[in-house]
Design an enzyme around this catalytic site. Structure first.
Site, PDB file in Angstrom:
ATOM      1  N   CYS A 184       0.855  -1.191   0.000  1.00 36.32           N
ATOM      2  CA  CYS A 184       0.000   0.000   0.000  1.00 36.32           C
ATOM      3  C   CYS A 184       0.888   1.237   0.000  1.00 36.32           C
ATOM      4  O   CYS A 184       1.778   1.363   0.832  1.00 36.32           O
ATOM      5  CB  CYS A 184      -0.883  -0.031   1.248  1.00 36.32           C
ATOM      6  SG  CYS A 184      -1.787   1.506   1.511  1.00 36.32           S
ATOM      7  N   CYS A 207      -1.585 -11.026  -7.073  1.00 31.46           N
ATOM      8  CA  CYS A 207      -1.958 -12.126  -6.176  1.00 31.46           C
ATOM      9  C   CYS A 207      -1.913 -11.596  -4.743  1.00 31.46           C
ATOM     10  O   CYS A 207      -0.836 -11.412  -4.178  1.00 31.46           O
ATOM     11  CB  CYS A 207      -0.955 -13.262  -6.386  1.00 31.46           C
ATOM     12  SG  CYS A 207      -1.325 -14.721  -5.428  1.00 31.46           S
TER      13      CYS A 207
HETATM   14 ZN   LIG Z   1      -2.597   1.064   3.642  1.00 27.75          ZN
END
Ligand SMILES: [Zn+2]
Length: 219
Positions: A184, A207
């Site tokens: 992220c 994935c």
């Molecule tokens: Zn995050």
């Protein structure tokens, strides 16, 4: 005769004996000299071991700090999947204790320590409902159901992220393989890996771990 005896002693006295003045050599027994030399050597080895043990942590910490920006660019999305705007936001940085307090143990291991959930064990590999997948740690929008496909691997798989800015891809050479890890952008949570055996139009297979995601169904 004397000279050759002295030479003989010096040759077998080691570096410690050679470094001492001649009169001191004769006053201190060879055994004591040897012991002092050994103690000094062991202290040196211990010191070196400690130095080498500490060295990698220092070397690793320096570039990591330099490479981590305080702000990052992400694209905001509404829960209904609408692309809102590209923004600069503060990178979310928390220590392990803070993440442990926020996340269940299994989620902590995957998102913060790059662990991988067992195939077919997660809650999203077979979910194909309409909706959005956000980061479990920080809510950053990551994937849309429209790019999700059944890869047969037992992990939720997508052929593209919801916005290129929202995920960060890094070379990962752990476990004796060279892979591309996906995290992220906003909080550095480990999400999974991306491979080049996915379907069209990108040919990519993101994935992911279900544990790294939070599904927001479209209403
Ligand atoms: Zn995050």
């Amino acid at each position: 005769m004397f000279d050759s005896d002295l030479d003989h002693k010096k040759k077998h006295g080691g570096a410690g004996a050679l470094a001492r003045p001649a009169e001191q050599s004769s006053a201190v027994s060879p055994n004591l000299q040897r012991r002092a030399f050994l103690v000094t050597s062991m202290a040196t080895i211990a010191g070196l071991a400690l130095w080498q043990w500490r060295k990698p942590a220092i070397l690793e910490a320096a570039p990591a700090q330099a490479a981590e920006p305080k702000e990052v660019t992400v694209v905001l999305f509404s829960d209904s999947g609408e692309r809102l705007k590209k923004v600069r936001v503060a990178r979310i940085v928390k220590n392990a204790a803070e993440w442990r307090k926020q996340l269940p143990a299994g989620v902590f291991d995957i998102t913060r320590n790059a662990d991988t959930e067992i195939a077919f064990s997660g809650k999203y590999w077979k979910v194909h409902d309409k909706g959005l997948f956000r980061c479990i740690c920080c809510d950053n929008a990551l994937f849309d159901y429209a790019t999700k496909f059944d890869s047969g691997t037992g992990w939720p798989s997508f052929w593209a992220p919801i916005a290129a800015e929202n995920v960060t891809e890094l070379r990962d050479s752990s476990l004796g393989m060279v892979r591309t890890a996906v995290s992220c952008t906003q909080c550095d949570a480990h999400l999974g890996h991306v491979f080049d055996d996915g379907p069209e139009p990108t040919g990519l297979r993101y994935c992911m771990n279900s544990a790294s995601l939070r599904f927001v169904p479209r209403t």
